[in-house]
Write an enzyme that holds these catalytic residues in place. Structure first.
Site, short mmCIF file in Angstrom:
data_model
loop_
_atom_site.label_atom_id
_atom_site.label_comp_id
_atom_site.label_asym_id
_atom_site.label_seq_id
_atom_site.Cartn_x
_atom_site.Cartn_y
_atom_site.Cartn_z
N SER A 40 36.79 31.18 50.66
CA SER A 40 36.78 32.63 50.82
C SER A 40 38.23 33.08 50.87
CB SER A 40 36.08 32.95 52.14
OG SER A 40 35.89 34.31 52.25
N GLY A 77 31.39 33.00 64.66
CA GLY A 77 32.27 32.25 63.76
C GLY A 77 33.69 32.36 64.29
N ARG A 78 34.63 31.72 63.60
CA ARG A 78 36.03 31.79 64.04
C ARG A 78 36.59 33.17 63.69
NH1 ARG A 78 41.39 30.38 62.11
NH2 ARG A 78 42.68 29.83 63.92
N HIS A 126 37.83 42.08 34.05
CA HIS A 126 36.40 42.00 33.74
C HIS A 126 36.12 41.15 32.50
CE1 HIS A 126 34.22 44.51 36.67
NE2 HIS A 126 35.39 45.11 36.83
N HIS A 174 39.71 39.72 46.16
CA HIS A 174 38.80 39.03 47.09
C HIS A 174 37.88 38.13 46.29
CE1 HIS A 174 34.59 39.01 48.69
NE2 HIS A 174 35.21 38.35 49.63
N HIS A 199 28.28 54.86 53.54
CA HIS A 199 28.34 56.05 54.41
C HIS A 199 29.08 57.21 53.73
CE1 HIS A 199 31.99 53.73 55.14
NE2 HIS A 199 32.56 54.81 55.63
#
Lengths: 312, 312
Positions: free
Chosen positions: A97, A271-272, A151, A111, A181
């Site tokens: 990740s 989790g950490r 892309h 990301h 939102h």
């Protein structure tokens, strides 16, 4: 948890790949940054497993970047049964990740996540297994040529595994990385997002092909983000550009803390924390009701986030 | 919604009080800031009602502050039935909500909310009504004399309405304003927090006494935050102090986006986003695994957030 617990041999191959991938990605990023190195934290998880977190902070190019590998396992809990809709006794997950926040506001944030999950029955036989992953780009200013490169290289990587994969996973990405939102306002210009890829699902791939598919995606990183970062890292910018980057980074935080399933599930399941929240941008600004100037580059970018488009 | 819908006469008195309170609070803050004025946005809510948002940004003392009043009403939805555990046909709510983020890292952030809620049956008779509210202080450095002043003035304001109110509501505040994903780590040094105060509940107050109780709390603002802000606004500070303030502001964002019921409910029910998110601090910093130096003032503050204490 049974102390003799073992994943499948296939899973071991995936683990080896992921650790190797982390090395290669960090090396490529250090080369582009050319000032700082990643710092490593090894950590253990109480319930089973652990990880190797690598962070590069305050580099000339990378203001904050994390490339984390974890291999964690444990007993299936009620929370997992309810939230992940899984059934089984033991589980194991391994993935990489990463989030890269460059300093230069013309260089986009990147990301990615590539993961593999196995579920076991009481006899510790594999009961279910799936891949998930994806990558997405969050520019602050839109350069169509960068968006197209990003892309089209991902599309190329996916093409040989099936024609409908890229278009489907691109759509899923736009739907997922959205600040719901705010109606429709994506975090960036998307990429691909997929989950629960099982052998012989509609995609028709067997487990080895799925592994190759993950590899091809992961390796497209070197053809997409690395050249884009290289191209933009020294582009001249003003305080106004940096200001806009920090405003948009605020939306990045909104998404990660309000909507991102991985972040919320990680925090809920203890989790950490520092590895989970390394995704948050280094400096952020929240202005009341900030609106870009009509006709500006900032407004043009915002319009694209509000109307996600096809780049290839 | 019935176009002839009317709140109770009592509710009208509360509305008048809240609008007047907004004027007084803004005036007091502008006097301390002595450079900028609040800017006003009037807004309408599609389902019924609206609000008066006032924001002061980039003042000499107040880096970002919002003092918002809203009076909103509508038909009870399923989401409200489930999340607020209420029963009725129509609802109306009016309150003042404020957050002040000073520039000086030695001046604390202040948050308060005072609200009244009415529920009506199909005949538009009042079926239920309650008060809620509270205020809390988020210092970046702990000055025990400020913490004591803050808590003792609130205690004084509550004392004549019942001896157990302050201790109960202080405890509720520490429990509520906690970043649960970090174990015990409160947002600041607390204050008071209460909800669902109904006439003749265990507290034994009738509706007029509850109104007086809210008034007394709200007015303690002038004896608590105003003198503290006045005292700290010009204190000398270093870049290191500002850095720590921005790190802690990151925790403020974590709380508001991960845990604050008002924020999450407001976003889910499509409240006015800019008024809800005006609570977020102006500039924020997320470092990977930031740890204050052993023996430092920063560490002392963090230890207090991890071990909430009694100040009076």
């Amino acid at each position: 948890m049974d102390p003799n617990f073992k994943t499948s041999a296939f899973f071991q191959e995936w683990i080896n790949f992921v650790y190797q991938l982390q090395n290669e990605i960090c090396f490529a990023l250090e080369t582009v940054d050319n000032s700082h190195k990643f710092v490593e934290d090894l950590w253990q998880r109480q319930g089973g497993g652990g990880g190797r977190t690598r962070v590069l902070a305050n580099g000339k190019v990378i203001e904050k970047g994390g490339v984390n590998v974890s291999f964690v396992h444990g007993t299936v809990t009620d929370l997992m049964r309810n939230q992940l809709k899984i059934n089984g006794e033991y589980w194991a997950a391994c993935g990489l990740s990463m989030v890269i926040h460059p300093f230069n506001p013309f260089a986009p944030t990147f990301h990615a996540n590539w993961r593999f999950f196995e579920l076991y029955d009481t006899q510790q036989n594999v009961a279910d297994a799936w891949f998930g992953g994806g990558m997405d780009l969050t520019p602050y200013y839109i350069f169509p040529e960068d968006a197209q490169l990003f892309h089209s290289e991902i599309k190329n990587a996916m093409q040989s595994f099936g024609n409908d994969l890229y278009p489907n996973f691109k759509k899923q990405c736009d739907a997922y990385f959205n600040n719901h939102h705010r109606g429709v306002e994506t975090r960036g210009i998307g990429g691909v997002f997929y989950d629960h890829l099982r052998p012989n699902d509609p995609n028709g791939m067997n487990q080895n092909q799925l592994f190759q598919f993950q590899k091809a995606n992961a390796e497209s990183f070197f053809k997409t983000y690395i050249p884009i970062l290289q191209k933009r890292k020294n582009q001249d910018f003003t305080d106004k550009n940096k200001y806009w980057q920090e405003i948009r980074r605020g939306r990045y935080v909104e998404f990660n803390l309000l909507h991102d399933r991985g972040t919320l599930f990680g925090l809920k399941t203890h989790g950490r924390i520092e590895s989970i929240l390394m995704s948050l941008p280094p400096t952020v600004r929240y202005d009341y009701n900030f609106q870009p100037k009509p006709g500006s580059e900032e407004e043009r970018a915002l319009n694209i986030f509000k109307n996600p488009k096809d780049w290839v």
